[in-house]
Design a protein around this motif. Structure first.
Motif, PDB file in Angstrom:
ATOM      1  N   MET A  21     -70.845 -81.658 -21.425  1.00 16.37           N
ATOM      2  CA  MET A  21     -71.156 -80.252 -21.163  1.00 16.37           C
ATOM      3  C   MET A  21     -70.544 -79.789 -19.850  1.00 16.37           C
ATOM      4  O   MET A  21     -69.955 -78.717 -19.758  1.00 16.37           O
ATOM      5  N   LEU A  22     -70.642 -80.658 -18.809  1.00 11.30           N
ATOM      6  CA  LEU A  22     -70.115 -80.290 -17.500  1.00 11.30           C
ATOM      7  C   LEU A  22     -68.853 -81.064 -17.144  1.00 11.30           C
ATOM      8  O   LEU A  22     -68.378 -80.970 -16.025  1.00 11.30           O
ATOM      9  N   GLY A  23     -68.339 -81.843 -18.091  1.00 12.04           N
ATOM     10  CA  GLY A  23     -67.149 -82.614 -17.766  1.00 12.04           C
ATOM     11  C   GLY A  23     -67.468 -83.663 -16.714  1.00 12.04           C
ATOM     12  O   GLY A  23     -68.461 -84.378 -16.794  1.00 12.04           O
ATOM     13  N   ALA A  80     -83.049 -75.107  -3.565  1.00 11.05           N
ATOM     14  CA  ALA A  80     -81.928 -74.583  -2.784  1.00 11.05           C
ATOM     15  C   ALA A  80     -80.719 -75.505  -2.884  1.00 11.05           C
ATOM     16  O   ALA A  80     -79.579 -75.052  -2.998  1.00 11.05           O
ATOM     17  N   GLU A  81     -80.957 -76.842  -2.850  1.00  7.28           N
ATOM     18  CA  GLU A  81     -79.850 -77.799  -2.940  1.00  7.28           C
ATOM     19  C   GLU A  81     -79.196 -77.761  -4.318  1.00  7.28           C
ATOM     20  O   GLU A  81     -77.967 -77.825  -4.439  1.00  7.28           O
ATOM     21  N   ILE A  82     -79.997 -77.641  -5.370  1.00  4.69           N
ATOM     22  CA  ILE A  82     -79.452 -77.592  -6.734  1.00  4.69           C
ATOM     23  C   ILE A  82     -78.634 -76.324  -6.914  1.00  4.69           C
ATOM     24  O   ILE A  82     -77.519 -76.362  -7.455  1.00  4.69           O
ATOM     25  N   ALA A  83     -79.179 -75.186  -6.467  1.00  4.69           N
ATOM     26  CA  ALA A  83     -78.442 -73.920  -6.581  1.00  4.69           C
ATOM     27  C   ALA A  83     -77.138 -73.980  -5.807  1.00  4.69           C
ATOM     28  O   ALA A  83     -76.088 -73.526  -6.284  1.00  4.69           O
ATOM     29  N   ALA A  84     -77.167 -74.555  -4.610  1.00  9.21           N
ATOM     30  CA  ALA A  84     -75.956 -74.657  -3.791  1.00  9.21           C
ATOM     31  C   ALA A  84     -74.920 -75.548  -4.468  1.00  9.21           C
ATOM     32  O   ALA A  84     -73.715 -75.277  -4.403  1.00  9.21           O
ATOM     33  N   SER A  85     -75.368 -76.612  -5.133  1.00  9.68           N
ATOM     34  CA  SER A  85     -74.450 -77.515  -5.821  1.00  9.68           C
ATOM     35  C   SER A  85     -73.713 -76.786  -6.938  1.00  9.68           C
ATOM     36  O   SER A  85     -72.493 -76.932  -7.095  1.00  9.68           O
ATOM     37  N   ALA A 121     -69.649 -75.606  -6.968  1.00 13.47           N
ATOM     38  CA  ALA A 121     -68.753 -76.017  -8.046  1.00 13.47           C
ATOM     39  C   ALA A 121     -68.071 -74.818  -8.693  1.00 13.47           C
ATOM     40  O   ALA A 121     -66.899 -74.891  -9.053  1.00 13.47           O
ATOM     41  N   VAL A 122     -68.794 -73.718  -8.837  1.00 19.58           N
ATOM     42  CA  VAL A 122     -68.196 -72.506  -9.404  1.00 19.58           C
ATOM     43  C   VAL A 122     -67.096 -71.986  -8.479  1.00 19.58           C
ATOM     44  O   VAL A 122     -66.004 -71.625  -8.914  1.00 19.58           O
ATOM     45  N   GLY A 123     -67.392 -71.939  -7.181  1.00 25.13           N
ATOM     46  CA  GLY A 123     -66.407 -71.463  -6.221  1.00 25.13           C
ATOM     47  C   GLY A 123     -65.165 -72.326  -6.177  1.00 25.13           C
ATOM     48  O   GLY A 123     -64.059 -71.829  -5.957  1.00 25.13           O
ATOM     49  N   ALA A 124     -65.328 -73.648  -6.406  1.00 31.17           N
ATOM     50  CA  ALA A 124     -64.194 -74.574  -6.365  1.00 31.17           C
ATOM     51  C   ALA A 124     -63.467 -74.665  -7.692  1.00 31.17           C
ATOM     52  O   ALA A 124     -62.438 -75.338  -7.791  1.00 31.17           O
ATOM     53  N   GLY A 125     -63.994 -74.009  -8.712  1.00 32.59           N
ATOM     54  CA  GLY A 125     -63.357 -74.060 -10.017  1.00 32.59           C
ATOM     55  C   GLY A 125     -63.721 -75.286 -10.837  1.00 32.59           C
ATOM     56  O   GLY A 125     -63.169 -75.508 -11.914  1.00 32.59           O
ATOM     57  N   PRO A 147     -69.129 -64.879 -16.830  1.00 30.89           N
ATOM     58  CA  PRO A 147     -67.682 -64.716 -17.053  1.00 30.89           C
ATOM     59  C   PRO A 147     -66.933 -64.328 -15.792  1.00 30.89           C
ATOM     60  O   PRO A 147     -65.820 -64.756 -15.565  1.00 30.89           O
ATOM     61  N   LYS A 148     -67.545 -63.485 -14.950  1.00 34.38           N
ATOM     62  CA  LYS A 148     -66.935 -63.134 -13.660  1.00 34.38           C
ATOM     63  C   LYS A 148     -68.016 -63.261 -12.591  1.00 34.38           C
ATOM     64  O   LYS A 148     -68.613 -62.278 -12.176  1.00 34.38           O
ATOM     65  N   PRO A 149     -68.326 -64.499 -12.153  1.00 36.67           N
ATOM     66  CA  PRO A 149     -69.392 -64.669 -11.170  1.00 36.67           C
ATOM     67  C   PRO A 149     -69.037 -64.077  -9.824  1.00 36.67           C
ATOM     68  O   PRO A 149     -67.878 -63.800  -9.529  1.00 36.67           O
ATOM     69  N   ALA A 150     -70.069 -63.889  -9.002  1.00 36.55           N
ATOM     70  CA  ALA A 150     -69.885 -63.237  -7.705  1.00 36.55           C
ATOM     71  C   ALA A 150     -68.910 -63.988  -6.817  1.00 36.55           C
ATOM     72  O   ALA A 150     -68.270 -63.404  -5.955  1.00 36.55           O
ATOM     73  N   THR A 151     -68.764 -65.301  -7.042  1.00 37.65           N
ATOM     74  CA  THR A 151     -67.865 -66.078  -6.196  1.00 37.65           C
ATOM     75  C   THR A 151     -66.405 -65.913  -6.598  1.00 37.65           C
ATOM     76  O   THR A 151     -65.512 -66.373  -5.899  1.00 37.65           O
TER      77      THR A 151
END
Length: 443
Positions: free
Chosen positions: A1-3, A13-18, A22-26, A76-80
């Motif tokens: 699912m997540l490769g 907070a740690e889970i959300a940041a993780s 990952a979204v920001g880094a692609g 599809p187009k997240p804030a990051t």
């Protein structure tokens, strides 16, 4: 699912940041399905409520979206990954018509206004506790708002139109609420709404502004706020007519609890009359930005509205930045009162370029829109192909994906950099770019 990517963390907070990292880094792609809350809780050895809190934070930040039993996905187009990142590389020697910037030659000199404002501040420095709205700016702004038929209301000053919209939505809405937005519309706004944890309801636009039937449908479906551009709509150049404004007011009066936000960023560069909707609902706000007429670096917009709405904005502002620099406010007031911009000449300059391009395209069989402002919108069957062909021809334009939700494909052409002699070759290039590719025969 997540490769290969593994979400980590013990607290919400740690889970959300993780996930957000990952979204920001692609490493997590738009549309990618995330583990269920129970599944991720088992993987991390934490309580499912902890994962639920992390997912809630991510939804409120516009990073993920949840569709009931279908689970949670990266937006599809997240804030990051904002729409502004959909940029086109300008070829060497090419012309950049993708930016949406004003023509620097039409912007006023800032030095005299800044010097006058600084001299005033030298005589009496601004201190904590001073009025957050400069009296001179308030006088000239209120006089022009009165002349344009905007209802009386208290004033606030924000750091531009988008700052005003963010504060207004936060003052009235909660995560999960829906906002009716123009489609196609301002890309930054289309990013901001989901970043606040809100949903968008697209409202189609024609040359006269938002379509009343589509606005009614959005409001009847539960939208709690609507954002309307009065003139110089980005990207289509739409401008509200008197007839369209009456129709929209009638729709809004049937939904009096809707928050109405109007953006008049075309003030000072458009020669079409204003037809405000303000006052059609109980809570309303009207923002007038200095960016297009005086320069984007003057991060300033004057905001008026009903007393409750403006009071909420100013109250929240006091808890954060406190106020928008009085030095900048006085600079804008000086520009405004000393005629630093010949509004008629500026409007005429943009109109000549805009209508010149629209007319030239029409002669070549291409439909285009550009009733006001500094942009022309060209519907196309394949915007990716059209953008690529124009780049090859030496013209960089903005892909419609930056501005669309559910509306058909198109490209946006900013006319600010154009000279009269550019119109014909650009029209030729656009006409060639939007035509279907010739079919190939294979034998």
């Amino acid at each position: 699912m997540l490769g290969e990517y593994r979400i980590i963390g013990r607290g919400a907070a740690e889970i959300a940041a993780s996930v957000e990292r990952a979204v920001g880094a692609g490493e997590l792609q738009p549309g990618q399905l995330l583990p269920s809350m129970r599944e991720l809780a088992d993987q991390l050895g934490v309580n499912p409520n902890t994962v639920a809190a992390a997912y809630r934070t991510l939804r409120e930040r516009g990073v993920i979206e949840t569709a009931g039993r279908r689970g949670s996905r990266v937006r599809p187009k997240p804030a990051t990954t904002g729409r502004e990142q959909l940029r086109v590389e300008v070829p060497p020697g090419g012309r950049d018509l993708s930016t949406g910037n004003p023509d620097p030659a039409l912007l006023p000199r800032l030095a005299p206004a800044l010097a006058a404002a600084a001299e005033r501040s030298d005589g009496r420095p601004v201190l904590y506790g001073d009025d957050p709205v400069d009296a001179g700016l308030a006088r000239v702004a209120r006089a022009e708002l009165d002349a344009d038929g905007v209802p009386a209301g208290p004033l606030a000053v924000t750091s531009g139109s988008l700052d005003a919209v963010e504060r207004l939505l936060a003052a009235h809405l909660r995560p999960g609420d829906t906002v009716a937005v123009e489609d196609p519309g301002w890309g930054s706004l289309l990013d901001l709404v989901p970043a606040l944890g809100l949903h968008t309801a697209p409202v189609g636009v024609d040359d006269d502004g938002p379509r009343p039937d589509e606005l009614r449908r959005a409001l009847e479906s539960g939208a709690r706020a609507v954002i309307v551009t009065d003139r110089a709509q980005n990207p289509t150049g739409a401008s509200l007519t008197a007839t369209r404004a009456r129709a929209l007011r009638a729709v809004l009066r049937d939904h009096p609890e809707t928050l109405l936000v109007e953006d008049d960023h075309g003030h000072g560069i458009v020669d079409l009359p204003l037809h405000p909707l303000a006052g059609s609902t109980r809570h309303w706000a009207f923002a007038r930005s200095a960016a297009k007429a005086y320069g984007p670096d003057l991060r300033l917009a004057v905001l008026t509205g009903d007393p409750v709405t403006v009071d909420r904005v100013r109250g929240r502002q006091r808890l954060g930045p406190g106020w928008v620099s009085l030095l900048l406010q006085r600079t804008v007031a000086h520009l405004w009162t000393h005629g630093a911009v010949d509004r008629a000449a500026v409007a005429q300059s943009y109109r000549a370029r805009r209508t010149g391009l629209v007319d030239a395209l029409a002669e070549r069989g291409v439909v285009a829109h550009g009733r006001s402002g500094m942009n022309v919108w060209v519907p196309v069957p394949d915007e990716t192909a059209a953008v690529a062909r124009l780049v090859q021809a030496g013209w960089a334009v903005a892909p419609g994906a930056r501005f669309r939700l559910a509306s058909p494909q198109g490209i946006r052409v900013t006319v600010s950099p154009l000279a009269e002699e550019d119109i014909a070759p650009l029209a030729d290039a656009v006409a060639a770019a939007v035509r279907p590719s010739p079919a190939r025969a294979y034998g």
